[in-house]
Design a protein around this motif. Structure first.
Motif, PDB file in Angstrom:
ATOM      1  N   GLY A 170       0.710  -0.824  -0.288  1.00  0.00           N
ATOM      2  CA  GLY A 170       0.012   0.119  -0.448  1.00  0.00           C
ATOM      3  C   GLY A 170       0.935   1.459  -0.627  1.00  0.00           C
ATOM      4  N   ASN A 171       2.123   1.230  -0.234  1.00  0.00           N
ATOM      5  CA  ASN A 171       2.874   2.257  -0.070  1.00  0.00           C
ATOM      6  C   ASN A 171       3.280   3.110   0.971  1.00  0.00           C
ATOM      7  N   LYS A 172       3.370   2.679   2.105  1.00  0.00           N
ATOM      8  CA  LYS A 172       2.468   3.407   3.462  1.00  0.00           C
ATOM      9  C   LYS A 172       4.227   3.509   3.947  1.00  0.00           C
ATOM     10  N   PHE A 173       4.592   2.486   4.177  1.00  0.00           N
ATOM     11  CA  PHE A 173       5.787   2.560   5.076  1.00  0.00           C
ATOM     12  C   PHE A 173       7.166   2.235   4.069  1.00  0.00           C
ATOM     13  N   THR A 174       8.428   2.825   4.070  1.00  0.00           N
ATOM     14  CA  THR A 174       8.956   2.337   3.814  1.00  0.00           C
ATOM     15  C   THR A 174      10.774   2.395   4.715  1.00  0.00           C
ATOM     16  N   LEU A 175      10.961   1.523   5.113  1.00  0.00           N
ATOM     17  CA  LEU A 175      12.214   0.813   6.159  1.00  0.00           C
ATOM     18  C   LEU A 175      13.519   1.517   5.523  1.00  0.00           C
ATOM     19  N   GLU A 176      14.191   2.295   6.558  1.00  0.00           N
ATOM     20  CA  GLU A 176      16.090   3.031   6.813  1.00  0.00           C
ATOM     21  C   GLU A 176      16.124   2.380   7.989  1.00  0.00           C
ATOM     22  N   TYR A 177      17.627   2.593   7.939  1.00  0.00           N
ATOM     23  CA  TYR A 177      18.339   2.169   9.456  1.00  0.00           C
ATOM     24  C   TYR A 177      19.444   3.218   8.821  1.00  0.00           C
ATOM     25  N   VAL A 178      19.353   4.197  10.385  1.00  0.00           N
ATOM     26  CA  VAL A 178      20.321   5.574  10.182  1.00  0.00           C
ATOM     27  C   VAL A 178      21.447   5.284  11.369  1.00  0.00           C
ATOM     28  N   ALA A 179      22.195   5.740  10.630  1.00  0.00           N
ATOM     29  CA  ALA A 179      24.016   5.578  12.251  1.00  0.00           C
ATOM     30  C   ALA A 179      22.782   6.474  13.675  1.00  0.00           C
ATOM     31  N   CYS A 180      22.867   7.196  13.781  1.00  0.00           N
ATOM     32  CA  CYS A 180      22.271   7.677  15.272  1.00  0.00           C
ATOM     33  C   CYS A 180      21.684   8.511  15.461  1.00  0.00           C
ATOM     34  N   LEU A 181      20.206   8.690  15.709  1.00  0.00           N
ATOM     35  CA  LEU A 181      19.726   9.964  15.865  1.00  0.00           C
ATOM     36  C   LEU A 181      19.972  10.783  17.191  1.00  0.00           C
ATOM     37  N   GLY A 182      21.227  10.252  17.921  1.00  0.00           N
ATOM     38  CA  GLY A 182      21.668  11.327  19.238  1.00  0.00           C
ATOM     39  C   GLY A 182      19.862  11.274  20.620  1.00  0.00           C
ATOM     40  N   CYS A 183      19.578  10.495  20.072  1.00  0.00           N
ATOM     41  CA  CYS A 183      18.698   9.814  21.262  1.00  0.00           C
ATOM     42  C   CYS A 183      18.744   8.817  22.459  1.00  0.00           C
ATOM     43  N   CYS A 184      20.261   8.369  22.393  1.00  0.00           N
ATOM     44  CA  CYS A 184      21.181   7.087  22.731  1.00  0.00           C
ATOM     45  C   CYS A 184      20.009   6.982  24.678  1.00  0.00           C
ATOM     46  N   SER A 185      20.060   7.935  25.122  1.00  0.00           N
ATOM     47  CA  SER A 185      19.470   8.032  26.842  1.00  0.00           C
ATOM     48  C   SER A 185      17.923   7.371  26.999  1.00  0.00           C
ATOM     49  N   LEU A 186      17.580   7.742  25.348  1.00  0.00           N
ATOM     50  CA  LEU A 186      16.271   7.179  25.444  1.00  0.00           C
ATOM     51  C   LEU A 186      15.504   5.549  24.245  1.00  0.00           C
ATOM     52  N   ALA A 187      17.426   5.167  24.398  1.00  0.00           N
ATOM     53  CA  ALA A 187      17.306   4.055  23.290  1.00  0.00           C
ATOM     54  C   ALA A 187      16.175   2.691  24.507  1.00  0.00           C
ATOM     55  N   PRO A 188      16.169   1.973  23.356  1.00  0.00           N
ATOM     56  CA  PRO A 188      16.240   2.362  21.450  1.00  0.00           C
ATOM     57  C   PRO A 188      14.729   3.125  20.830  1.00  0.00           C
ATOM     58  N   VAL A 189      15.574   3.566  19.422  1.00  0.00           N
ATOM     59  CA  VAL A 189      14.727   4.625  19.265  1.00  0.00           C
ATOM     60  C   VAL A 189      14.649   4.533  17.685  1.00  0.00           C
ATOM     61  N   MET A 190      13.151   5.503  17.107  1.00  0.00           N
ATOM     62  CA  MET A 190      13.144   5.456  15.874  1.00  0.00           C
ATOM     63  C   MET A 190      12.525   6.240  15.864  1.00  0.00           C
ATOM     64  N   MET A 191      12.272   7.372  14.055  1.00  0.00           N
ATOM     65  CA  MET A 191      12.192   7.944  13.662  1.00  0.00           C
ATOM     66  C   MET A 191      10.973   7.824  12.556  1.00  0.00           C
ATOM     67  N   ILE A 192       9.796   8.733  12.577  1.00  0.00           N
ATOM     68  CA  ILE A 192       8.986   8.138  11.492  1.00  0.00           C
ATOM     69  C   ILE A 192       8.193   9.728  10.832  1.00  0.00           C
ATOM     70  N   ASP A 193       9.258  10.302   9.317  1.00  0.00           N
ATOM     71  CA  ASP A 193       9.395  11.042   9.913  1.00  0.00           C
ATOM     72  C   ASP A 193      10.020  12.298  10.466  1.00  0.00           C
ATOM     73  N   ASN A 194      10.032  12.595  11.221  1.00  0.00           N
ATOM     74  CA  ASN A 194      10.391  13.438  12.063  1.00  0.00           C
ATOM     75  C   ASN A 194      10.160  13.465  13.631  1.00  0.00           C
TER      76      ASN A 194
END
Lengths: 158, 590
Positions: free
Chosen positions: A116-140
């Protein structure tokens, strides 16, 4: 050919504003490409030819820049982009399990787009929210302290 | 006091913990209760990330910081704090006399983070009220040499990793003739996974960085500058842009700053996701719109930098120190510190630690003090401390026996790790050191630009060996080969990425050699992390619910209903699904 024409039109429409903000210079290449990607979510090959001509650069040089930086994509993506953090703290905090959970729920692997073309999954090096790990970002938007159940709920919100 | 203030701390970390919702709830409840005379404000991260969402308020000469506030707390919070003038005791984290940072943050000294969590980052007036732009006002009346001297006196060294003396960098740059002008760059390409102080400073106090740049640009005679910031930090980019716009409107940026002869034009450049661009020559290439490949030094950027012009590149944390040094004096700054490392350092605590977040300590504080006294020790006390990873992919793992080491550039280099940008990831017994080395090599191998052979191929070969070891296929001979490649990679690479890529391997080999041997000889992972080396068995806790047998993807589990099940070791692919499924803790891992 109809759809290709539309993409060219879209690129043509986006460029003047970008030239105005960043200038029509070689050192503006990255911001211009970022602008195109912000608008279309990827950089269509039509854009490369147009920008090459207008900035008097080789297409191969532009392609070189695009493939050097992980931010740039050459193929279309889904409506929402999931950026899964694989930084050290997230790794230690179980990012691998989180990744598997996302893949399992959406039935996609890295750089793939869900049904349905809804989500694309990407991996990024670090989002800089390390004390809240594990984290992910959807859009912003950043989501913290992920667990399998939490991911399910988050994805359902979209 | 008069007017009351409620401040919600809204850095990226706060927002992801739900600060936006809390803020909106405050707005609506204040309105619903028709409360006037209370100013609701936003601020950046105070570094207490483990206790987000944080809310601050001031009452009767005291400052109160609240932790883990959710939208459900807001109503009661307002009732008690605002209407009854009493602390909302359920969620109080700290209380102290206003301005008494020492009481709020024991063992810390906050210079870089002085305004983080205190001011509204999008308000230039807030920054000005905290002596903001006072330093540049003073500097504009000083001869340039004196400004450089002040920074030299402070002993400040680059906080981005290498620790080059900042004053000396400025002085050397000034010595290069630059008839066509110079550039002053702020390196905000914080790429080290595990470090997030630059993000917090740019999000929470962007003007301090801009003022630091202005002072530097004045001192070296630069009239153009860039903040090169990671695109992965959208909020930091937003706050930088707003700060630049406001500073321009007030005459702190642009032509003839505060009616002086000094002009400075500042722009942001967003990175595009390449770790190597934190290296200065690569960063310059990226600003020029090229592939971010490092180039040979000399010539150093001081001589030939952006567009071939003389350039200074300083890191965010370094720059945030500058206005403080000018206002308080270089000698005052150098009173704090240890041997050749003066001042303070911000560390980002993460991993298996109780109080993860940002801390700023005087140089020379021991790792033990940072981790236990400030960080509260291990997140799960049953699991013992194993190692602290310092400096990201360029750094190394430091074991328990070295925890009494003072943090300063030289002491850390002696261990094989580096200060780096200050990321500290704490690991307990459940983390496998071989896997960690593999993790970092995977990172550097991906991020290598490919220019130098040892960095391009050496990291790949090292990664392959580490993968074999993690999968139980390694040999002892390969350990020697690993060491050999590691040493060659560090001496045969042009930039620091390749030069330091072997550090995680070398330090884990140095301090956790037995763990490697255990993987290779006994095919066991002591941390029980490397899945291929685990054996799953079902204990007598099994009640025969059949849940695991149904979930097992290879049908390796068999048994009667309500009877103890068994796992066929030949069929088992060690995926761990059974462990995750079992509700009776009946599956043992060896």
């Amino acid at each position: 050919m109809e759809s290709e024409k539309t993409i060219t039109d879209e690129v043509q429409a986006a460029l003047p504003v970008l030239y105005q903000s960043y200038g029509k210079r070689h050192d503006s290449l990255i911001p211009i490409l970022q602008g195109i990607q912000n608008k279309l979510k990827y950089i269509p090959k039509e854009a490369i030819s147009i920008i090459a001509k207008e900035l008097s650069m080789y297409e191969s040089d532009i392609y070189g820049v695009i493939t050097f930086y992980t931010q740039f994509r050459l193929s279309p993506v889904g409506q929402h982009i999931i950026k899964l953090c694989k930084g050290t703290a997230c790794h230690v905090g179980g990012a691998e399990t989180v990744g598997e959970a996302v893949s399992e729920i959406l039935k996609i692997n890295e750089n793939e787009t869900s049904a349905g073309n809804k989500f694309t999954l990407e991996y990024v090096a670090c989002l800089g929210c390390c004390s809240l790990a594990p984290v992910m970002m959807i859009d912003n938007k950043v989501y913290a302290h992920l667990t399998k159940d939490k991911i399910k709920k988050i994805l359902e919100e979209y | 006091m008069g007017k009351r203030e409620i401040v919600v701390l809204m850095g990226t970390c706060g927002k992801s913990a739900g600060a936006d919702r809390v803020y909106d709830k405050f707005t609506s409840v204040l309105k619903a209760k028709s409360i006037t005379g209370v100013e609701l404000k936003q601020s950046g991260c105070a570094g207490l990330c483990y206790s987000e969402v944080n809310v601050k308020t001031w009452r009767d000469g005291k400052e109160y910081i609240y932790a883990q506030i959710t939208d459900d707390d807001v109503e009661n919070f307002i009732d008690s704090e605002i209407i009854e003038n009493k602390a909302y005791s359920k969620k109080i984290l700290f209380e102290a006399a206003i301005g008494d940072d020492a009481a709020l943050f024991p063992k810390q000294k906050r210079i870089v983070l002085r305004n983080c969590g205190k001011i509204t980052p999008t308000s230039i007036d807030d920054y000005i009220s905290k002596d903001g732009y006072k330093a540049i006002t003073r500097v504009l009346k000083m001869p340039q040499e004196l400004v450089v001297q002040e920074i030299k006196d402070s002993g400040l060294r680059g906080r981005g990793g290498a620790g080059f003396p900042t004053g000396l960098k400025w002085e050397l740059t000034r010595k290069n003739p630059a008839p066509e002008g110079r550039y002053f760059i702020c390196n905000a390409d914080e790429g080290d996974p595990g470090a997030f102080m630059d993000r917090s400073v740019l999000e929470g106090d962007p003007h301090s960085v801009i003022e630091g740049m202005l002072i530097g640009a004045y001192a070296i005679g630069a009239n153009k500058g860039y903040i090169y910031v990671r695109a992965e930090y959208p909020l930091a980019v937003k706050h930088c842009l707003k700060a630049i716009e406001d500073a321009k409107a007030r005459g702190f940026l642009g032509k003839n700053i505060m009616d002086s002869d000094f002009s400075f034009d500042l722009k942001t450049k967003e990175g595009a996701g390449a770790f190597v661009c934190g290296e200065e020559t690569a960063l310059i290439a990226s600003i020029e719109g090229k592939r971010g490949m490092p180039s040979l030094r000399p010539p150093y950027p001081a001589e030939k930098g952006v567009f071939g012009k003389s350039t200074v590149i300083n890191n965010v944390e370094t720059l945030a120190n500058i206005p403080w040094i000018i206002l308080n004096g270089g000698s005052k700054y150098s009173e704090t510190g240890y041997e050749k490392s003066r001042g303070t350092k911000v560390f980002a605590l993460a991993g298996k630690i109780k109080k993860g977040g940002l801390v700023e300590v005087p140089m020379g504080t021991t790792l033990r003090e940072v981790i236990y006294d400030i960080g509260g020790g291990m997140a799960v006390p049953e699991y013992k401390f194993k190692a602290v990873q310092l400096g990201g992919p360029s750094g190394g793992c430091i074991p328990e026996k070295l925890l009494d080491l003072p943090v300063d550039y030289e002491s850390l280099v002696k261990t094989g790790a580096i200060m780096g940008s200050g990321g500290m990831v704490i690991m307990d017994e459940r983390s496998c050191m071989v896997d960690l080395a593999r993790y970092f090599l995977n990172f550097t191998q991906n991020e290598s630009c490919g220019k130098c052979t040892f960095c391009r191929l050496g990291t790949k070969r090292m990664l392959e060996i580490l993968e074999r070891i993690c999968n139980g296929l390694g040999t002892m001979e390969e350990l020697d080969l690993l060491q050999e490649i590691a040493k060659k990679c560090s001496t045969s690479s042009l930039c620091a990425l390749g030069g330091s890529a072997p550090n995680p391997v070398l330090t884990t080999l140095k301090y956790f050699y037995d763990e490697y041997v255990e993987h290779i000889v006994n095919k066991k992972c002591p941390a029980k992390y490397c899945k291929k080396l685990l054996t799953y068995t079902i204990s007598d806790k099994c009640v025969g619910c059949t849940a695991c047998a149904r979930k097992c993807p290879v049908k390796a589990i068999s048994g009667e209903k309500k009877g103890r099940h068994i796992i066929d070791q030949q069929k088992c692919i060690k995926c761990g699904v059974c462990v995750a499924t079992c509700k009776f803790d009946a599956i043992d891992t060896e």
